[in-house]
Design a protein around this motif. Structure first.
Motif, PDB file in Angstrom:
ATOM      1  N   ARG A  14       2.641  28.916 -66.973  1.00 56.35           N
ATOM      2  CA  ARG A  14       1.877  28.410 -65.837  1.00 56.35           C
ATOM      3  C   ARG A  14       2.144  26.922 -65.626  1.00 56.35           C
ATOM      4  O   ARG A  14       2.357  26.469 -64.508  1.00 56.35           O
ATOM      5  CB  ARG A  14       0.380  28.657 -66.049  1.00 56.35           C
ATOM      6  CG  ARG A  14      -0.468  28.313 -64.829  1.00 56.35           C
ATOM      7  CD  ARG A  14      -1.953  28.471 -65.111  1.00 56.35           C
ATOM      8  NE  ARG A  14      -2.427  27.522 -66.103  1.00 56.35           N
ATOM      9  CZ  ARG A  14      -2.609  26.218 -65.869  1.00 56.35           C
ATOM     10  NH1 ARG A  14      -2.339  25.711 -64.691  1.00 56.35           N
ATOM     11  NH2 ARG A  14      -3.046  25.424 -66.821  1.00 56.35           N
ATOM     12  N   ILE A  15       2.171  26.159 -66.710  1.00 54.01           N
ATOM     13  CA  ILE A  15       2.443  24.726 -66.608  1.00 54.01           C
ATOM     14  C   ILE A  15       3.848  24.499 -66.065  1.00 54.01           C
ATOM     15  O   ILE A  15       4.057  23.657 -65.190  1.00 54.01           O
ATOM     16  CB  ILE A  15       2.257  24.044 -67.977  1.00 54.01           C
ATOM     17  CG1 ILE A  15       0.783  24.055 -68.375  1.00 54.01           C
ATOM     18  CG2 ILE A  15       2.796  22.618 -67.954  1.00 54.01           C
ATOM     19  CD1 ILE A  15       0.538  23.651 -69.815  1.00 54.01           C
ATOM     20  N   ALA A  16       4.809  25.248 -66.586  1.00 53.92           N
ATOM     21  CA  ALA A  16       6.198  25.079 -66.149  1.00 53.92           C
ATOM     22  C   ALA A  16       6.363  25.382 -64.666  1.00 53.92           C
ATOM     23  O   ALA A  16       7.130  24.707 -63.974  1.00 53.92           O
ATOM     24  CB  ALA A  16       7.124  25.980 -66.971  1.00 53.92           C
ATOM     25  N   LEU A  17       5.639  26.376 -64.178  1.00 60.89           N
ATOM     26  CA  LEU A  17       5.798  26.783 -62.782  1.00 60.89           C
ATOM     27  C   LEU A  17       4.985  25.935 -61.812  1.00 60.89           C
ATOM     28  O   LEU A  17       5.340  25.831 -60.640  1.00 60.89           O
ATOM     29  CB  LEU A  17       5.407  28.254 -62.618  1.00 60.89           C
ATOM     30  CG  LEU A  17       6.309  29.259 -63.332  1.00 60.89           C
ATOM     31  CD1 LEU A  17       5.751  30.664 -63.161  1.00 60.89           C
ATOM     32  CD2 LEU A  17       7.737  29.170 -62.824  1.00 60.89           C
ATOM     33  N   THR A  18       3.899  25.322 -62.272  1.00 64.62           N
ATOM     34  CA  THR A  18       3.011  24.643 -61.336  1.00 64.62           C
ATOM     35  C   THR A  18       2.937  23.138 -61.494  1.00 64.62           C
ATOM     36  O   THR A  18       2.396  22.456 -60.628  1.00 64.62           O
ATOM     37  CB  THR A  18       1.571  25.197 -61.448  1.00 64.62           C
ATOM     38  OG1 THR A  18       1.091  24.978 -62.776  1.00 64.62           O
ATOM     39  CG2 THR A  18       1.524  26.667 -61.088  1.00 64.62           C
ATOM     40  N   SER A  19       3.463  22.592 -62.588  1.00 60.41           N
ATOM     41  CA  SER A  19       3.268  21.169 -62.844  1.00 60.41           C
ATOM     42  C   SER A  19       4.173  20.268 -62.022  1.00 60.41           C
ATOM     43  O   SER A  19       3.864  19.103 -61.807  1.00 60.41           O
ATOM     44  CB  SER A  19       3.478  20.860 -64.327  1.00 60.41           C
ATOM     45  OG  SER A  19       4.839  21.021 -64.666  1.00 60.41           O
TER      46      SER A  19
END
Length: 90
Positions: A14-19
């Motif tokens: 999630r962090i990789a895709l949204t950060s």
């Protein structure tokens, strides 16, 4: 080899895709390899796309969380160093 929980893997994806941060930066901040993160992304990628406002909000929130994590780790290192040097006094 460290076995990460499913929750950790999903949160990393999630962090990789949204950060909005590069994946190598996200991987290093989380203490995992870039290839590991890429493997998790391909495995855990959500099938439904995140809406633009949600993605913007998530991106806005992730950077301070990552910085907070790094600062906490640095503080722990400094605490240990302080304890070490305090015990070295004659």
């Amino acid at each position: 080899m460290i076995k990460h929980s499913e929750e950790f893997k999903q949160e990393a994806v999630r962090i990789a895709l949204t950060s909005g941060l590069p994946r190598d930066r996200v991987a290093s901040d989380l203490g995992i390899g870039k290839s590991t993160l890429n493997k998790w992304v391909s495995h855990y990628r959500p099938s439904d796309l995140v809406t633009a406002p949600q993605a913007d909000l998530a991106r806005e929130n992730e950077r301070p969380r990552l910085e907070n994590r790094v600062l906490r780790e640095e503080r722990e290192v400094l605490k240990k160093a302080t304890q070490f040097f305090a015990s070295q006094k004659p």
